[in-house]
Structures are given as C-alpha cells and as structure tokens.
Design an enzyme around this catalytic site. Structure first.
Site, PDB file in Angstrom:
ATOM      1  N   ASP A   1      38.840  47.830  46.925  1.00  0.00           N
ATOM      2  CA  ASP A   1      39.918  48.434  45.741  1.00  0.00           C
ATOM      3  C   ASP A   1      40.520  47.288  45.124  1.00  0.00           C
ATOM      4  OD1 ASP A   1      42.219  47.915  48.264  1.00  0.00           O
ATOM      5  OD2 ASP A   1      42.718  50.199  47.817  1.00  0.00           O
ATOM      6  N   GLU A   2      40.101  46.624  45.055  1.00  0.00           N
ATOM      7  CA  GLU A   2      40.409  45.144  45.336  1.00  0.00           C
ATOM      8  C   GLU A   2      39.393  43.845  44.106  1.00  0.00           C
ATOM      9  OE1 GLU A   2      43.024  42.526  46.968  1.00  0.00           O
ATOM     10  OE2 GLU A   2      43.459  43.693  48.251  1.00  0.00           O
TER      11      GLU A   2
ATOM     12  N   ASP B   1      44.036  45.392  41.343  1.00  0.00           N
ATOM     13  CA  ASP B   1      44.365  45.768  42.604  1.00  0.00           C
ATOM     14  C   ASP B   1      45.029  47.800  42.291  1.00  0.00           C
ATOM     15  OD1 ASP B   1      45.200  46.634  44.438  1.00  0.00           O
ATOM     16  OD2 ASP B   1      47.532  45.681  44.762  1.00  0.00           O
TER      17      ASP B   1
END
Lengths: 378, 432
Positions: free
Chosen positions: B112-113, B16
């Site tokens: 973003d993860e 993350d």
C-alpha cells in the site's frame, strides 16, 4: 646430554618430525620436540597424539661421521623456536648440550642460544606396535597410491569416517579408497605379504598426506604394520605412527557401476585443458559446473554458462564414442582432480546416465579408477 | 512548468494508502462506509490482532496491532473482517498502474505504499498538481483514499505523507526541516523503531532536532552504521534513489508465525517448522528461485529473538529439504525454553537455471529415479516451449484457489513481481 651434529642432517630431521607437531594441543609438552642422544646416534620425536614421527640420525653413515656423541641424554625443546634456530644457524655444525638441569645451549660458530628445555621423562611414550604382521611396498608406489586417493577424502566432519582413506589388504592386494560422497578415488596394487593376511582399516587422510611429504622418492621398501588402532610406516631411519579412524567404512564396491551406457575415449591432456578452460567461467562457489555433451562424429562438447559473466563452448575430438547420446553436468574441479591423479595419455570415461556416477580410467589399466557424481541441473 | 522543478536535485512523491485493507473493503462493499471496521488475523486465536482499521474505528481508540478483545471493549459495534488478500492485491496493482502513468521510476515499498520520482514528469504539471491528480485519480478510479508527501528525497517524502491523513498532500522542503521536523520526537521519525528510540533517549536525544546535531561518533558507537545515516536524515538528507527494481531483487523468502500459545514441546515446535517449510517452499517455487542459505528465527517467551543461518552445499527449494535444515539448526540452537514465534528464511537466492545439485554417492538413486520425468519435461519444453510444463508448485499464486493466508501477520511483496509487463521477463518461449 651433549653432542655435535651436522647441521643439514639436523635441519632435515627436525623438519620431518615437525610435520607431527601442532601448536594446538591439549598436552603442552607435545609442542616440543624430544631429542635423545645415545651411543648409536640422535633420535628426534614429534607428535600431536594422532600422528607421531620419529627420525633417527645415525652416528655415522658410509664412513662419514654425522654426530659426535659426547654424553648421552635427553631433552624436550620448544619446536617452534628450535626449528627456526637450527634453520638459521651460521655454520655447518651444531653443538647441543644440556647444562645445569634443563638449560640447553645451542652453539654454532659464534652464535649461542640458551633455551629452556622440558624434562624428556614427561614426554608421552610412542605407541607400542607388535611387528608380527608386516607388509612391504616400494616408497614410490606408496607415495603414488596416496597421491591418487587422498585428495578425494571428505573435509567435512559430518561423516568423520570419510575423512580417512580405506585400506584393504586381501590376497596380496592393497586397495585404497577415498570418497567425500561426491567423488571417489580407488587404487590397487600388489604387495609383498603373507598371503593369508587381510586388513580393512581407515587411515586419516591428513596422516597420509604428511607421510607422503616426508618420504623420499625412491623404490626402497617401506614396512607397514597395522594393528587394531595404529598403523606404523617404517622407512630407513624413520618411524611414522598414525591413529586409525574408528568405525566402519561404507561398502563402496556395490556403488561403483560395472556396466555403462556411453563410453568415451579421449586424450587425457587435451581433455583436461578443455575442462580447465571451460571452468574459467564456471563460478566458484556455485559448484564450478561444466556440461559435457556428445555430438556427432565422435566430438565432445564442453560448455559452461554463467549468465552474469559469459559462456564458453569448446569441442574435443574423442578417440571414440560408443553407446547412447549423453548430456551431463559435473564439477570441473572434481574432474580436474581426477584427471591429474591418473596416469596414462588416454582415458576411458564410462557413463551410466546423466544422474548417475561415471567412471574415469586410464586405457587398459585396471589398477586405478576415479568416480564422479554429476550435478543435477534444474 | 519546468521552472516549478529544482534545477539540481529531484522531486519525489511518497504515496501512502490510508488504512488500506479497510478502505478496500469499503470500496468493495460501500455499505461499510462510515462504520467502524477492523481487519484482523484469526479472530479465534491469540494472534487475532488488528491488522488495520478504518478512521471511524480509530476514533474509538482502536489501533493497529491491538488484540481483538481489547478493540471490542473500546468499540463494541466494531465490524471485524478477515483479510481478503486477493482483493488488496488487485487494488494495489491498480494503484501502482496509476503511479506508472506519471513516471517510470516507481518503487513499490509494500502493498500500500510506494515512491515515485517525478523529476522529469513536468509535462504533467507542477509537483503539487501531479500529487493532486494522482490522489484524485486513485480516489475516483479505485474509491481509495491516500496521502501523498512531496519532497526532494525519499525520507522527507515519507515523513511528509505521514503528516496529513487521510487524503492529505504535504510538501516538505529542506528549508522546512528545522521548524517542522526538528521539534518532533525521535520515535516519530521514519527508521527509528522502539529499540533505536530507547538507545537515542539513553543518549539524551529526544527530538529529531537533537539527533540532527548529535555527535556522529557517539551515534556510530551506539547504533553502528545506522547512526550517522539517521543523523543525515534528521538533517533532511537522503541520497537513496527511487529504484523500480528494488522490489524485484528480493533477497530472501521467509515465513514466520506467532504460536497460539508459548510452546516448549519439541515435537510441536517441529510441526510448526514443517508447516513453515511448506510455505517457504511454495513461495520459492512460485518465484522460481532456490535458496543457497537457510536461516531460522526463534523468539522466546521473554521476547529474546535469535536467528541462525547456514550456507548450504546445494541450493534448496523442496519443503522436506527446508524442513530438514531448519530442524538441524533448531535442534542445535534451541535452548529448550518456551517459544513464542518461529520462522524460516531462505536467502542467497538463485534462479534454477543457475542452481545445481551435486549428487551424492550414497543417495543419488533417489534423484536418478526421477530422471525419466525430467527428460520428458525437457523434451516437452523443447517441442512446445518453456511454459508448457512445470511442477505443480510453480503455479502462479494468482491461479491458486484462495491461498490460506491469515496465519501470517505480515504480508509479503511477492505479488509485486507478477505485475504484467514487469518481472517474469526472463521467461522466453523456446520455439526452436
């Protein structure tokens, strides 16, 4: 009211008028069948207010007694129960009598039903149709014309007028046209009429399908009366009324191409079977699309490709291919519907381009035409 | 090294990125480092809300989804930037490329993860060593911080990555569940939003531990199929696989927008639909798919939200067609009240090779007119290969000059499909 009737005749008539009865009606009494006994015989009526059917059972026919009228009168019985009861009664004759008020007793052999009836006076009157302008068609021709067009009506209510079949009478010719805007079926026939009459009306597709189911296959003439908002079909012992659809039917004549760029003649059955097989892999719900390509030597290639399932290619040897090379995709279902509606062992398919409607006709027969809009692939 | 891995079961990382947009900006312009920075939507309008902010800004109490004016009050020196999606996309690709070095089982969840299944990656070291290496590599190569959760399943990995931020690595084993997860409030659990939280509270379930022991039938009655699933998760169970394809099997394409003010003027609302139709259309074209079903979302002033959809006779992609359908649905279902948000979603997506349009007797001329164009395109493709020509709308997003985003508060996953070597695999040049 009291009469004794041959059960098979009663069953037949009940089944006929049942075609007009629905359980979904806003007028409760229309869930019933009206039964009227008179000196001449017994008349049954069913109606959903769009379609009304009246079936008459004469007292005697060819010297045989069919009904024995003991007392004239009328009653309305719940169609759902009455039709099931008469179908299952044990003996060949049935006695129906209305006893104290609306209580109706149905007896057959050792079986006895008591049904609560409804007052026949409450039953709506059938439309009054002036029988001045009548034209006549043989029953079998009428049935064929219905069968060859009615499948193409629209089932969607977005354009209600397209849920009907356009009937035009002009110069002694009846033309029936149906389209759901993706395909079109047209059938013409000569009829017996006063040449001066002309009509242009739209009959609900459902009415015609039901009519067609009731009519026997014979060439007796059917009288057809068209009024402003009703059409009446009169066969022996049968009256079939239908409401007409309101509104103007689109003028389709200018949409039917008169010239063509590619003409193909094939054997109807071979072609139908090839399309049928190709459609096995064409996925339902994705428009059931097959592709037709002309290749050298008068060969037609029919193919279909559904990546998740597989593909099929097959060749049909045509009788002749004239004009430009062509690749076109269309709904296999529409094609099969059209082919099944056509008579004749050989057909001509006339194309005017991959994105334009094409026409299917029996070879040398101008009385019938099927038109299909292709699908555009991306 | 194999002995560091479970004999049965899996090892899953959840990576993350920490305040991703802000971190990317700081990596891009190091002078921003150590300063309170916020990325926000359109600063002039109401929807100017904080999309993300740096840890420095957070220390002032600035939070994601906070309106700009409020954030500025808390932290007057706050630096506010508009999002540069191009930059974030490039950084995201770099991040996923690094993840791919350690396993082929990488499932992007958002920009973003992502999850990485490292069960078979023992050659790179123990699970914790791999997590440390990944974190270090992302930091050294991209100058970006991230938190990583190490766990036997996706749910626990996700919960773990959330526990230490920034730059944390947390291991969460099944045996840790009772003493680590159970004391936590249900709202802190991944998969429990505000609404679900409210419903659970109503059932007197306040902690994850209480959820873990709750009656399954009661849960099912209150939350539907999701109830028993949440209970399983609360017990540390999650059977979902890390599926690299899940992002590419996009099931729908939708855009929505919050209006600058509540609107009840039909014409104005239809104009919004027109814009949304254009956005949805261009995204469908970029993905080279067509929608067989179309739906709209209406959120009223009182936050009541309805979605209505319809299955279409013909798959669509063009903005006029999308607008026409959206308009029909809207006119049919709009109750006339003031509207806060509108959206259009295309679902049931098909590839154009499979999509067909049944032509209409009364309108086929419109399509037929374009026939020479299609024929020419066909011919060119046959001669020079499938990629030689396409509609302008099919141009890849990356090649377009700065797409106007920013009106959308959410980001879509489209870019995940243009990763080199993935996606686009169905395109093959036809050099026959």
């Amino acid at each position: 009211m009291k009469f004794i009737i041959q059960r098979d005749r009663l069953v037949q008539s009940v089944q006929d008028v049942m075609k007009a009865v629905t359980s979904r009606t806003t007028i409760p009494i229309l869930t019933g069948i009206k039964i009227v006994a008179s000196e001449e015989g017994v008349t049954l009526t069913g109606s959903d207010s769009d379609i009304s059917i009246e079936s008459f059972i004469p007292k005697e026919e060819d010297g045989d007694e069919i009904v024995e009228i003991k007392q004239a009168g009328a009653i309305v019985l719940q169609a759902k129960f009455f039709s099931e009861i008469v179908k299952k009664l044990p003996t060949d004759s049935v006695e129906i009598s209305v006893e104290n008020h609306l209580q109706t007793v149905i007896r057959s052999g050792k079986s006895e039903f008591n049904l609560n009836g409804l007052d026949a006076e409450e039953y709506p009157h059938l439309p009054q149709v002036e029988e001045e302008n009548v034209f006549k068609i043989p029953t079998d021709l009428l049935k064929a014309m219905v069968r060859q067009t009615v499948f193409a009506v629209s089932t969607s209510e977005t354009r209600p007028i397209l849920t009907g079949v356009n009937w035009k009478v002009e110069n002694g010719t009846l033309t029936c046209i149906a389209t759901d805007s993706h395909r079109l079926a047209l059938r013409k026939a000569q009829i017996e009429t006063n040449a001066s009459e002309s009509y242009n009306v739209v009959i609900p597709g459902k009415s015609l399908s039901e009519l067609s189911k009731i009519l026997d296959d014979n060439n007796d003439l059917i009288d057809i009366v068209i009024t402003e908002n009703q059409v009446l079909f009169k066969a022996e012992h049968l009256l079939f009324f239908s409401r007409l659809l309101e509104g103007n039917y689109p003028d389709t004549s200018r949409l039917i191409p008169s010239d063509s760029k590619t003409d193909v003649v094939v054997n109807t059955k071979e072609f139908l079977q090839a399309i049928d097989r190709a459609s096995l892999l064409a996925k339902e719900g994705r428009n059931n699309v097959v592709k037709l390509s002309t290749i050298d030597g008068g060969v037609i290639e029919i193919s279909s490709n559904t990546p998740e399932i597989g593909k099929v290619v097959e060749e049909v040897q045509s009788k002749s291919v004239e004009g430009e090379e062509l690749k076109i995709s269309f709904s296999a279902k529409f094609m099969m519907d059209a082919l099944k509606a056509l008579e004749g062992s050989e057909i001509t398919i006339s194309f005017t381009g991959a994105m334009r409607p094409f026409i299917i006709k029996p070879l040398n027969d101008e009385s019938i035409l099927q038109l299909i809009l292709p699908v555009r692939t991306y | 090294m194999k002995q560091m891995y479970p004999k049965n079961g899996r090892v899953i990382l959840h990576v993350d990125m920490n305040s991703f947009y802000a971190s990317v900006e700081m990596a891009f312009d190091p002078t921003l480092k150590g300063k309170p920075l916020a990325i926000a939507g359109n600063p002039e309008e109401r929807r100017g809300i904080i999309v993300t902010c740096s840890y420095e800004a957070r220390s002032f109490g600035v939070k994601t989804t906070m309106p700009l004016w409020e954030a500025k009050k808390l932290c007057p020196q706050l630096i506010i930037m508009k999002p540069n999606f191009e930059r974030y996309r490039a950084a995201s690709m770099g991040m996923f490329d690094i993840l791919h070095e350690y396993s082929s089982l990488v499932e992007p969840v958002s920009i973003d993860e992502g999850y990485v299944d490292i069960t078979d990656s023992y050659e790179f070291g123990s699970p914790i060593e791999i997590a440390e290496t990944i974190q270090k590599q992302i930091f050294q190569q991209l100058d970006l911080p991230c938190s990583i959760g190490v766990a036997p399943n996706k749910f626990l990995a996700k919960m773990a990555s959330d526990m230490k931020k920034p730059m944390g690595i947390t291991v969460l084993r099944k045996r840790d569940v009772p003493h680590i997860l159970w004391p936590m409030q249900v709202e802190e659990m991944h998969g429990v939003g505000r609404k679900t939280g409210e419903k659970l509270r109503y059932l007197n379930i306040a902690t994850i531990g209480e959820l873990a022991k709750a009656d399954e039938i009661v849960l099912k009655a209150a939350l539907g199929i999701n109830g028993p699933r949440l209970k399983q998760k609360a017990n540390g169970q999650d059977l979902r696989k890390v599926d690299p394809e899940s992002a590419s099997e996009f099931k729908s394409v939708g855009n929505s927008t919050t209006l600058p003010r509540d609107v009840s003027n039909q014409r104005e609302l239809l104009q919004v639909f027109e814009k949304l139709a254009l956005q949805v259309s261009s995204r469908l074209k970029r993905k080279k798919v067509m929608a067989v079903s179309l739906g709209i979302t209406i959120r009223y002033k009182d936050r009541r939200t309805i979605t209505r959809s319809r299955k279409l006779k013909n798959p669509i992609q063009q903005d006029e067609e999308i607008y026409k359908m959206a308009k029909e649905l809207f006119i049919k279902h709009w109750n006339g009240n003031a509207v806060r948000l509108l959206g259009i979603t295309g679902t049931d997506l098909v590839e154009p090779e499979q999509a067909v349009k049944q032509l209409d007797l009364f309108s086929f001329e419109k399509d037929a007119k374009k026939e020479p164009l299609f024929q020419t395109m066909d011919l060119l493709r046959k001669k020079y290969g499938a990629k030689i020509i396409d509609n302008a709308g099919a141009l890849s997003e990356m090649k377009l000059t700065r797409p106007k985003i920013g009106t959308d508060t959410s980001f879509n996953k489209d870019f995940l499909h243009s990763r080199p070597g993935r996606g686009n695999k169905k395109e093959k040049d036809d050099i026959s």
